[in-house]
Design an enzyme around this catalytic site. Structure first.
Site, PDB file in Angstrom:
ATOM      1  N   LYS A   1       0.813  -1.276  -0.039  1.00 42.23           N
ATOM      2  CA  LYS A   1      -0.017   0.173   0.017  1.00 42.23           C
ATOM      3  C   LYS A   1       0.806   1.284  -0.046  1.00 42.23           C
ATOM      4  O   LYS A   1       1.559   1.601   1.128  1.00 42.23           O
ATOM      5  CB  LYS A   1      -0.869   0.072   1.287  1.00 42.23           C
ATOM      6  CG  LYS A   1      -1.943   1.135   1.080  1.00 42.23           C
ATOM      7  CD  LYS A   1      -2.385   1.847   2.501  1.00 42.23           C
ATOM      8  CE  LYS A   1      -1.340   2.746   2.665  1.00 42.23           C
ATOM      9  NZ  LYS A   1      -1.521   4.399   1.915  1.00 42.23           N
TER      10      LYS A   1
ATOM     11  N   GLU B   1       9.975  16.820  14.881  1.00 44.25           N
ATOM     12  CA  GLU B   1      10.417  16.505  13.516  1.00 44.25           C
ATOM     13  C   GLU B   1       9.526  17.507  12.569  1.00 44.25           C
ATOM     14  O   GLU B   1       8.215  17.483  12.714  1.00 44.25           O
ATOM     15  CB  GLU B   1       9.991  15.168  12.970  1.00 44.25           C
ATOM     16  CG  GLU B   1      10.361  14.696  11.719  1.00 44.25           C
ATOM     17  CD  GLU B   1      10.237  13.439  11.139  1.00 44.25           C
ATOM     18  OE1 GLU B   1       9.103  12.911  11.199  1.00 44.25           O
ATOM     19  OE2 GLU B   1      11.219  12.971  10.452  1.00 44.25           O
TER      20      GLU B   1
ATOM     21  N   GLU C   1      10.263   1.961  10.157  1.00 44.97           N
ATOM     22  CA  GLU C   1      11.163   2.895   9.884  1.00 44.97           C
ATOM     23  C   GLU C   1      10.459   4.310  10.054  1.00 44.97           C
ATOM     24  O   GLU C   1       9.575   4.648   9.221  1.00 44.97           O
ATOM     25  CB  GLU C   1      11.910   2.767   8.288  1.00 44.97           C
ATOM     26  CG  GLU C   1      12.438   1.488   7.983  1.00 44.97           C
ATOM     27  CD  GLU C   1      13.690   1.566   8.749  1.00 44.97           C
ATOM     28  OE1 GLU C   1      14.459   2.894   9.200  1.00 44.97           O
ATOM     29  OE2 GLU C   1      14.402   0.359   8.903  1.00 44.97           O
TER      30      GLU C   1
ATOM     31  N   CYS D   1      13.653  11.694   6.073  1.00 46.11           N
ATOM     32  CA  CYS D   1      13.783  11.162   7.550  1.00 46.11           C
ATOM     33  C   CYS D   1      14.898  11.146   8.145  1.00 46.11           C
ATOM     34  O   CYS D   1      15.076  11.531   9.277  1.00 46.11           O
ATOM     35  CB  CYS D   1      13.269   9.866   7.543  1.00 46.11           C
ATOM     36  SG  CYS D   1      13.951   8.807   6.494  1.00 46.11           S
TER      37      CYS D   1
HETATM   38  P1  NAD Z   1       2.267   8.601   7.541  1.00 49.40           P
HETATM   39  O1  NAD Z   1       2.596   7.940   8.849  1.00 49.40           O
HETATM   40  O2  NAD Z   1       1.343   9.646   7.718  1.00 49.40           O
HETATM   41  O3  NAD Z   1       2.037   7.715   6.164  1.00 49.40           O
HETATM   42  C1  NAD Z   1       2.739   6.502   6.026  1.00 49.40           C
HETATM   43  C2  NAD Z   1       1.969   5.423   5.304  1.00 49.40           C
HETATM   44  O4  NAD Z   1       1.193   5.071   6.553  1.00 49.40           O
HETATM   45  C3  NAD Z   1       1.124   5.968   4.179  1.00 49.40           C
HETATM   46  O5  NAD Z   1       0.713   5.114   3.234  1.00 49.40           O
HETATM   47  C4  NAD Z   1      -0.364   6.136   4.910  1.00 49.40           C
HETATM   48  O6  NAD Z   1      -1.439   5.801   4.112  1.00 49.40           O
HETATM   49  C5  NAD Z   1      -0.168   4.888   5.956  1.00 49.40           C
HETATM   50  N1  NAD Z   1      -0.873   5.120   7.273  1.00 49.40           N
HETATM   51  C6  NAD Z   1      -1.537   6.307   7.702  1.00 49.40           C
HETATM   52  N2  NAD Z   1      -2.338   5.980   8.904  1.00 49.40           N
HETATM   53  C7  NAD Z   1      -2.359   4.696   8.880  1.00 49.40           C
HETATM   54  C8  NAD Z   1      -2.924   3.896   9.764  1.00 49.40           C
HETATM   55  N3  NAD Z   1      -3.593   4.100  10.785  1.00 49.40           N
HETATM   56  N4  NAD Z   1      -2.787   2.403   9.627  1.00 49.40           N
HETATM   57  C9  NAD Z   1      -2.108   2.036   8.558  1.00 49.40           C
HETATM   58  N5  NAD Z   1      -1.567   2.776   7.675  1.00 49.40           N
HETATM   59  C10 NAD Z   1      -1.736   4.072   7.835  1.00 49.40           C
HETATM   60  O7  NAD Z   1       3.685   9.166   7.153  1.00 49.40           O
HETATM   61  P2  NAD Z   1       3.862  10.105   6.056  1.00 49.40           P
HETATM   62  O8  NAD Z   1       3.573  11.584   6.128  1.00 49.40           O
HETATM   63  O9  NAD Z   1       3.795   9.657   4.703  1.00 49.40           O
HETATM   64  O10 NAD Z   1       5.520  10.054   5.964  1.00 49.40           O
HETATM   65  C11 NAD Z   1       6.349  11.119   6.538  1.00 49.40           C
HETATM   66  C12 NAD Z   1       6.778  10.471   7.768  1.00 49.40           C
HETATM   67  O11 NAD Z   1       7.592   9.147   7.481  1.00 49.40           O
HETATM   68  C13 NAD Z   1       7.791  11.229   8.661  1.00 49.40           C
HETATM   69  O12 NAD Z   1       7.822  11.259   9.920  1.00 49.40           O
HETATM   70  C14 NAD Z   1       9.401  10.610   8.194  1.00 49.40           C
HETATM   71  O13 NAD Z   1      10.479  10.882   9.241  1.00 49.40           O
HETATM   72  C15 NAD Z   1       8.919   9.254   8.139  1.00 49.40           C
HETATM   73  N6  NAD Z   1       9.936   8.652   7.440  1.00 49.40           N
HETATM   74  C16 NAD Z   1      10.712   7.518   7.772  1.00 49.40           C
HETATM   75  C17 NAD Z   1      11.830   7.172   7.263  1.00 49.40           C
HETATM   76  C18 NAD Z   1      12.688   5.953   7.595  1.00 49.40           C
HETATM   77  O14 NAD Z   1      13.157   5.256   6.924  1.00 49.40           O
HETATM   78  N7  NAD Z   1      12.855   5.846   9.006  1.00 49.40           N
HETATM   79  C19 NAD Z   1      11.715   7.073   5.841  1.00 49.40           C
HETATM   80  C20 NAD Z   1      10.839   8.046   5.154  1.00 49.40           C
HETATM   81  C21 NAD Z   1       9.801   8.718   5.788  1.00 49.40           C
END
Ligand code: NAD
Length: 479
Positions: A178, A386, A253, A287
């Site tokens: 997804k 962040e 992650e 990130c």
């Molecule tokens: P997010 O957590 O909002 O969404 C990530 C994914 O999770 C999306 O596909 C979203 O649809 C899904 N999601 C959202 N709510 C959910 C739920 N309740 N249940 C299951 N899935 C759900 O994050 P984002 O805004 O897409 O990305 C930004 C964040 O990601 C930042 O905090 C960043 O630091 C982190 N990030 C971490 C890494 C790493 O490798 N550590 C890499 C990239 C981004």
């Protein structure tokens, strides 16, 4: 192909399940926006729990055959996937520039280039037979964990996907993906490549949709053995709760607030130039971004002048203009979140050195000016939270112990950096930092090194051989 212009309306109507493009269970759709213009450029299906059930069933059915496939044959499949994906590199870069706003040059190098490097590495790792070890009277073997639910964010929309799908397939797992609802189009290009490469039906499946609907259904699905998630810490916590109900494994992650420690004897112009570039990479939506620059007091004033000069080179603009080094934020909501952080930092008394609420911006799109604050208190919101935008906090320190204490004063621990003319001193500081990755004097990103976080930055590691092991179970056979 006109590489200078954004792709025309991009609309996809299907899911990819059991090796075929299939109709979703409902006609609901999700619009995809170009954040540089605020205009809708396409749409994808809004998947439903019934679609997740179907995709997980396909992955489960494909698992025994794929797990039993010889490593060399799995590697040959991944090699064909690599070829099909590499042929789409230009299209990938243009699609990411359109749905995320990454400047095209950077999108070509990082958004399209990095996943290809990661996939290439996995082709080679997949070809090696799984290591077996004899421990006393036990034969210890590694086996694929099973069906993987992969949930990915928008900031590196293909890299985050490949960092999960490639090692999962290499290990013999099958996958339901997804992607983020904000940037789903790039994932479709991967599945075009999957189709062209002729991967066995069901080994990798695509269900686009929102987090609360498709993401939750996947994370909670009783037939998903491992949920591999990249995204925010808040969502990671929710996913861990859902998986805990059935004791399913999770790999997380999550976010970061990484420290760039510049010691007194560092090559300051290089440390600042690389540090600013790192903090502003992908408009700060990275990130691992070094969003806290820690500078020895003896060099602090000099460093602030260098920071201001470096930031002036990052003018926000059209991602398809070759001169642009800073694109928009992914969405209006993300841009507003970043502006709120800037307002809060001003209210908390941080000193504005560059950018800020009054800096000039393009007239349309979700742009925020690159912004730098000095004298940021290590306990303040800007030093702790962040931001995920082009905002850098500069903090002075008096000695190495204080630098390490400030660096470790974070609930995150994903990345970091140390700069010093004395490489032993830099290594000593790197060892003391409670974080998953540290770069010394600009050490290059290594796509085969383990990647992941301490503390609330996550659980487990991605990339390379260590990343592949996350997708395995250990079995001990006593003889
Ligand atoms: P997010 O957590 O909002 O969404 C990530 C994914 O999770 C999306 O596909 C979203 O649809 C899904 N999601 C959202 N709510 C959910 C739920 N309740 N249940 C299951 N899935 C759900 O994050 P984002 O805004 O897409 O990305 C930004 C964040 O990601 C930042 O905090 C960043 O630091 C982190 N990030 C971490 C890494 C790493 O490798 N550590 C890499 C990239 C981004």
């Amino acid at each position: 192909m006109d590489l200078a212009a954004p792709p025309a309306l991009l609309t996809r109507r299907h899911l990819h399940v059991a090796g075929a493009w299939v109709d979703p269970s409902s006609g609901d759709t999700i619009p995809v926006e170009n954040p540089a213009t605020g205009k809708t450029v396409g749409e994808v299906p809004a998947g439903a729990p019934a679609d997740v059930d179907r995709a997980v069933a396909a992955a489960r059915a494909a698992f025994p055959g794929w797990a039993a496939t010889a490593p060399a044959d799995r590697a040959a499949h991944l090699d064909r996937l690599y070829t099909a994906l590499a042929a789409r590199a230009d299209e990938i870069a243009r699609t990411v520039a359109t749905e995320l706003g990454t400047p095209l040059k950077l999108a070509t190098r990082v958004q399209a280039g990095l996943p290809l490097i990661v996939l290439r590495g996995m082709v080679e790792l997949a070809a090696r037979p799984t290591a077996e070890q004899v421990v006393g009277n036990s034969l210890v073997v590694r086996e694929p964990v099973g069906v993987v639910g992969a949930i990915t964010p928008w900031n590196y929309p293909l890299h985050q996907v490949v960092a999960k799908v490639a090692p999962a397939l290499a290990a013999g797992c099958t996958v339901v993906l997804k992607p983020s609802e904000l940037t789903p189009l790039t994932a479709y290009l991967l599945f075009d490549a999957v189709t062209e490469a002729g991967l066995p039906p069901g080994v990798v499946n695509l269900v686009p949709g929102t987090g609360p609907v498709v993401g939750e259904a996947l994370a909670a699905h009783p037939d998903v053995d491992l949920v591999s998630f990249t995204g925010s810490t808040a969502t990671g916590r929710r996913i861990a709760h859902l998986a805990a109900d059935r004791i399913a494994r999770v790999a997380l992650e999550l976010g970061g607030k990484s420290a760039n420690v510049i010691l007194a004897d560092a090559d300051l112009p290089t440390a600042v130039k690389v540090g600013v570039g790192n903090a502003l990479l992908n408009s700060g939506q990275t990130c691992t971004a070094w969003t806290r620059m820690l500078v020895h007091r003896d060099r602090y004033a000099e460093a602030l002048d260098l920071v201001a000069a470096a930031v002036a080179g990052y003018r926000p603009g059209d991602p398809f203009d070759p001169a642009t080094r800073l694109g928009p934020l992914v969405s209006a909501a993300q841009a507003q979140r970043v502006r709120d952080h800037v307002d809060r930092a001003l209210a908390d008394g941080a000193r504005l050195v560059a950018g800020g609420p009054d800096a000039p911006l393009p007239p349309h799109g979700h742009f925020v000016a690159p912004t730098v604050f000095a004298d940021v208190h290590p306990d303040s919101a800007l030093a702790q939270e962040e931001v995920f935008g082009p905002v850098l906090a500069v903090i002075p320190f008096a000695d190495t112990d204080e630098a390490v204490a400030i660096a470790n004063n974070s609930r995150y621990g994903l990345a970091g950096a140390v700069w010093s003319a004395d490489s032993d001193a830099a290594l000593a500081v790197a060892r003391r930092m409670r974080t998953g990755q540290v770069d010394i004097n600009g050490g290059a990103f290594n796509p085969l090194a383990p990647f992941g976080g301490y503390k609330q930055s996550g659980l487990g590691r991605e990339l390379g051989g260590y990343g592949l092991e996350e997708f395995t179970e250990l079995k001990a056979i006593q003889r």
